[in-house]
Design a protein around this motif. Structure first.
Motif, PDB file in Angstrom:
ATOM      1  N   ILE A  74       0.845  -1.203   0.000  1.00  0.00           N
ATOM      2  CA  ILE A  74       0.000   0.000   0.000  1.00  0.00           C
ATOM      3  C   ILE A  74       0.873   1.243   0.000  1.00  0.00           C
ATOM      4  O   ILE A  74       0.598   2.219  -0.716  1.00  0.00           O
ATOM      5  N   LYS A  75       1.942   1.201   0.783  1.00  0.00           N
ATOM      6  CA  LYS A  75       2.840   2.354   0.849  1.00  0.00           C
ATOM      7  C   LYS A  75       3.458   2.628  -0.507  1.00  0.00           C
ATOM      8  O   LYS A  75       3.561   3.792  -0.940  1.00  0.00           O
ATOM      9  N   VAL A  76       3.852   1.572  -1.214  1.00  0.00           N
ATOM     10  CA  VAL A  76       4.431   1.749  -2.554  1.00  0.00           C
ATOM     11  C   VAL A  76       3.405   2.367  -3.495  1.00  0.00           C
ATOM     12  O   VAL A  76       3.718   3.253  -4.293  1.00  0.00           O
ATOM     13  N   VAL A  77       2.164   1.900  -3.398  1.00  0.00           N
ATOM     14  CA  VAL A  77       1.104   2.451  -4.249  1.00  0.00           C
ATOM     15  C   VAL A  77       0.899   3.933  -3.974  1.00  0.00           C
ATOM     16  O   VAL A  77       0.812   4.748  -4.898  1.00  0.00           O
ATOM     17  N   LEU A  78       0.810   4.295  -2.706  1.00  0.00           N
ATOM     18  CA  LEU A  78       0.543   5.688  -2.346  1.00  0.00           C
ATOM     19  C   LEU A  78       1.697   6.613  -2.729  1.00  0.00           C
ATOM     20  O   LEU A  78       1.489   7.788  -3.034  1.00  0.00           O
ATOM     21  N   GLU A  79       2.932   6.066  -2.712  1.00  0.00           N
ATOM     22  CA  GLU A  79       4.099   6.898  -3.000  1.00  0.00           C
ATOM     23  C   GLU A  79       4.478   6.872  -4.481  1.00  0.00           C
ATOM     24  O   GLU A  79       5.373   7.617  -4.893  1.00  0.00           O
ATOM     25  N   ALA A  80       3.811   6.032  -5.264  1.00  0.00           N
ATOM     26  CA  ALA A  80       4.172   5.895  -6.678  1.00  0.00           C
ATOM     27  C   ALA A  80       3.881   7.191  -7.430  1.00  0.00           C
ATOM     28  O   ALA A  80       2.789   7.761  -7.330  1.00  0.00           O
ATOM     29  N   THR A  81       4.861   7.664  -8.167  1.00  0.00           N
ATOM     30  CA  THR A  81       4.672   8.855  -9.010  1.00  0.00           C
ATOM     31  C   THR A  81       4.302   8.474 -10.431  1.00  0.00           C
ATOM     32  O   THR A  81       3.796   9.307 -11.180  1.00  0.00           O
ATOM     33  N   ASP A  82       4.546   7.213 -10.788  1.00  0.00           N
ATOM     34  CA  ASP A  82       4.219   6.715 -12.122  1.00  0.00           C
ATOM     35  C   ASP A  82       2.913   5.930 -12.038  1.00  0.00           C
ATOM     36  O   ASP A  82       2.855   4.866 -11.410  1.00  0.00           O
ATOM     37  N   PRO A  83       1.841   6.411 -12.662  1.00  0.00           N
ATOM     38  CA  PRO A  83       0.548   5.710 -12.602  1.00  0.00           C
ATOM     39  C   PRO A  83       0.626   4.280 -13.131  1.00  0.00           C
ATOM     40  O   PRO A  83      -0.098   3.403 -12.658  1.00  0.00           O
ATOM     41  N   THR A  84       1.509   4.025 -14.083  1.00  0.00           N
ATOM     42  CA  THR A  84       1.640   2.673 -14.629  1.00  0.00           C
ATOM     43  C   THR A  84       2.152   1.709 -13.568  1.00  0.00           C
ATOM     44  O   THR A  84       1.651   0.586 -13.438  1.00  0.00           O
ATOM     45  N   VAL A  85       3.145   2.149 -12.808  1.00  0.00           N
ATOM     46  CA  VAL A  85       3.679   1.322 -11.724  1.00  0.00           C
ATOM     47  C   VAL A  85       2.610   1.073 -10.673  1.00  0.00           C
ATOM     48  O   VAL A  85       2.409  -0.058 -10.212  1.00  0.00           O
ATOM     49  N   ARG A  86       1.908   2.137 -10.300  1.00  0.00           N
ATOM     50  CA  ARG A  86       0.848   2.015  -9.295  1.00  0.00           C
ATOM     51  C   ARG A  86      -0.233   1.037  -9.742  1.00  0.00           C
ATOM     52  O   ARG A  86      -0.633   0.145  -9.002  1.00  0.00           O
ATOM     53  N   ASP A  87      -0.682   1.183 -10.995  1.00  0.00           N
ATOM     54  CA  ASP A  87      -1.761   0.330 -11.502  1.00  0.00           C
ATOM     55  C   ASP A  87      -1.323  -1.123 -11.612  1.00  0.00           C
ATOM     56  O   ASP A  87      -2.126  -2.040 -11.394  1.00  0.00           O
ATOM     57  N   GLU A  88      -0.058  -1.371 -11.935  1.00  0.00           N
ATOM     58  CA  GLU A  88       0.427  -2.747 -12.062  1.00  0.00           C
ATOM     59  C   GLU A  88       0.478  -3.432 -10.699  1.00  0.00           C
ATOM     60  O   GLU A  88       0.162  -4.616 -10.584  1.00  0.00           O
ATOM     61  N   ILE A  89       0.861  -2.683  -9.659  1.00  0.00           N
ATOM     62  CA  ILE A  89       0.877  -3.256  -8.312  1.00  0.00           C
ATOM     63  C   ILE A  89      -0.537  -3.655  -7.900  1.00  0.00           C
ATOM     64  O   ILE A  89      -0.760  -4.747  -7.367  1.00  0.00           O
ATOM     65  N   ILE A  90      -1.495  -2.779  -8.169  1.00  0.00           N
ATOM     66  CA  ILE A  90      -2.886  -3.078  -7.826  1.00  0.00           C
ATOM     67  C   ILE A  90      -3.393  -4.273  -8.633  1.00  0.00           C
ATOM     68  O   ILE A  90      -4.027  -5.191  -8.096  1.00  0.00           O
ATOM     69  N   ALA A  91      -3.091  -4.283  -9.936  1.00  0.00           N
ATOM     70  CA  ALA A  91      -3.544  -5.376 -10.801  1.00  0.00           C
ATOM     71  C   ALA A  91      -2.941  -6.706 -10.369  1.00  0.00           C
ATOM     72  O   ALA A  91      -3.614  -7.743 -10.366  1.00  0.00           O
ATOM     73  N   ASP A  92      -1.661  -6.676  -9.986  1.00  0.00           N
ATOM     74  CA  ASP A  92      -0.998  -7.902  -9.546  1.00  0.00           C
ATOM     75  C   ASP A  92      -1.653  -8.443  -8.281  1.00  0.00           C
ATOM     76  O   ASP A  92      -1.846  -9.658  -8.130  1.00  0.00           O
ATOM     77  N   HIS A  93      -2.008  -7.540  -7.369  1.00  0.00           N
ATOM     78  CA  HIS A  93      -2.666  -7.974  -6.140  1.00  0.00           C
ATOM     79  C   HIS A  93      -4.042  -8.565  -6.451  1.00  0.00           C
ATOM     80  O   HIS A  93      -4.427  -9.596  -5.867  1.00  0.00           O
ATOM     81  N   LEU A  94      -4.761  -7.951  -7.364  1.00  0.00           N
ATOM     82  CA  LEU A  94      -6.100  -8.452  -7.727  1.00  0.00           C
ATOM     83  C   LEU A  94      -5.999  -9.821  -8.398  1.00  0.00           C
ATOM     84  O   LEU A  94      -6.850 -10.690  -8.173  1.00  0.00           O
ATOM     85  N   ARG A  95      -4.965 -10.023  -9.210  1.00  0.00           N
ATOM     86  CA  ARG A  95      -4.774 -11.347  -9.819  1.00  0.00           C
ATOM     87  C   ARG A  95      -4.535 -12.400  -8.752  1.00  0.00           C
ATOM     88  O   ARG A  95      -5.042 -13.526  -8.837  1.00  0.00           O
ATOM     89  N   GLY A  96      -3.756 -12.018  -7.732  1.00  0.00           N
ATOM     90  CA  GLY A  96      -3.522 -12.948  -6.627  1.00  0.00           C
ATOM     91  C   GLY A  96      -4.814 -13.272  -5.890  1.00  0.00           C
ATOM     92  O   GLY A  96      -5.039 -14.418  -5.484  1.00  0.00           O
ATOM     93  N   MET A  97      -5.680 -12.274  -5.721  1.00  0.00           N
ATOM     94  CA  MET A  97      -6.968 -12.508  -5.066  1.00  0.00           C
ATOM     95  C   MET A  97      -7.846 -13.433  -5.899  1.00  0.00           C
ATOM     96  O   MET A  97      -8.562 -14.280  -5.364  1.00  0.00           O
TER      97      MET A  97
END
Length: 284
Positions: A74-97
């Motif tokens: 979550i901290k990485v997502v909130l601190e991400a300045t690149d939306p692509t990086v942020r979205d990939e972290i979220i997408a990866d977590h959703l795939r795991g779910m």
């Protein structure tokens, strides 16, 4: 403070908790982690004060926690300045779910089948007496839960050593599980890749693969369902009077493994149960 912060009202940690539905304990923890710091800390009392403008961030954290996302991600997502990086972290977590959801559905289906008295498919058993042979091997004493990370990582290392030349292989990847790992959920596990005669130049460590008669059956599908195949095969061996009284190790051969398919229902595993050399033979 920025102009936006200056216009925002400051709230005590309790007020901010009620505003965001995030507990005071969680807010303190988020502060300690640098995930959500108060807008102001009173230098005299140490009281934390939060700006109303911080409410969306607290709510974001709560949404991510509802999805079981770890706080460090979550901290990485909130601190991400690149939306692509942020979205990939979220997408990866959703795939795991989604994978976890599929596993849960399979577990529920298996539970229903057990409750309704549905047994496994008819058991087909072969009897083999493999000779001792060379293999790339690696052993470790691990806990039950550690096996699921240790084994694929170790087999990956062994595969790297043997390379892509299939002529060097003497059979599929496999593992040998000590009796202790089943009884105590802590014990020795050995990962192995059998070697062919053409692999004589490969330096391999450890003893040859064990020899001796085995009862073998095939399990199709998720590895978490292996217990049912174990129960069927072990029960068959015991009922036929072929079981050994010694605490023998069990061997698994991964005919179709995670290296071959991402579909857990496509996995094919041989379970090899050591038996006495003749049916009905008893130990003295």
């Amino acid at each position: 403070m920025s102009a936006l912060d200056e216009r925002a009202a400051l709230l005590s940690i309790g007020e901010f908790s009620r505003l965001t539905h995030v507990s005071v304990k969680a807010l303190r923890h988020y502060h300690d982690l640098g995930l959500l710091s108060p807008a102001r800390i009173d230098p005299g009392s140490g009281y934390r004060f939060y700006a109303t403008a911080q409410a969306p961030t607290a709510q974001l954290i709560r949404r991510f926690r509802d999805l079981d996302m770890p706080l460090d991600r979550i901290k990485v997502v909130l601190e991400a300045t690149d939306p692509t990086v942020r979205d990939e972290i979220i997408a990866d977590h959703l795939r795991g779910m989604e994978r976890q959801l599929e596993q849960t559905r399979s577990a529920v289906a298996s539970l229903r089948q057990l409750l309704e008295g549905g047994g496994p498919h008819p058991l087909n058993v072969d009897f083999r007496t493999p000779a001792a042979g060379p293999a790339l091997m690696a052993s470790a004493r691990v806990t039950w839960n550690e096996v699921f990370e240790w084994l694929p990582d170790t087999l990956t290392d062994l595969r790297r050593r043997i390379g892509s030349d299939t002529a060097l292989r003497g059979g599929p990847d496999g593992a040998i599980y000590s009796a202790e790992i089943f009884e105590s959920h802590v014990g020795e596990v050995t990962a192995f890749i059998p070697l062919s005669a053409a692999a004589g130049h490969i330096d391999h460590a450890g003893d040859p693969l064990p020899e001796g008669p085995m009862a073998v059956t095939v399990h199709n599908g998720p590895l978490r369902e292996l217990d049912r195949t174990y129960a069927a095969l072990g029960g068959f061996v015991a009922e036929q009077g072929m079981g050994s009284r010694t605490r023998t190790a069990i061997r698994e051969n991964y005919l179709v493994s995670r290296f071959d398919t991402d579909n857990e229902h496509g996995l094919v595993t041989e379970v090899c149960w050591p038996v006495l050399s003749r049916r009905g033979e008893k130990e003295s």
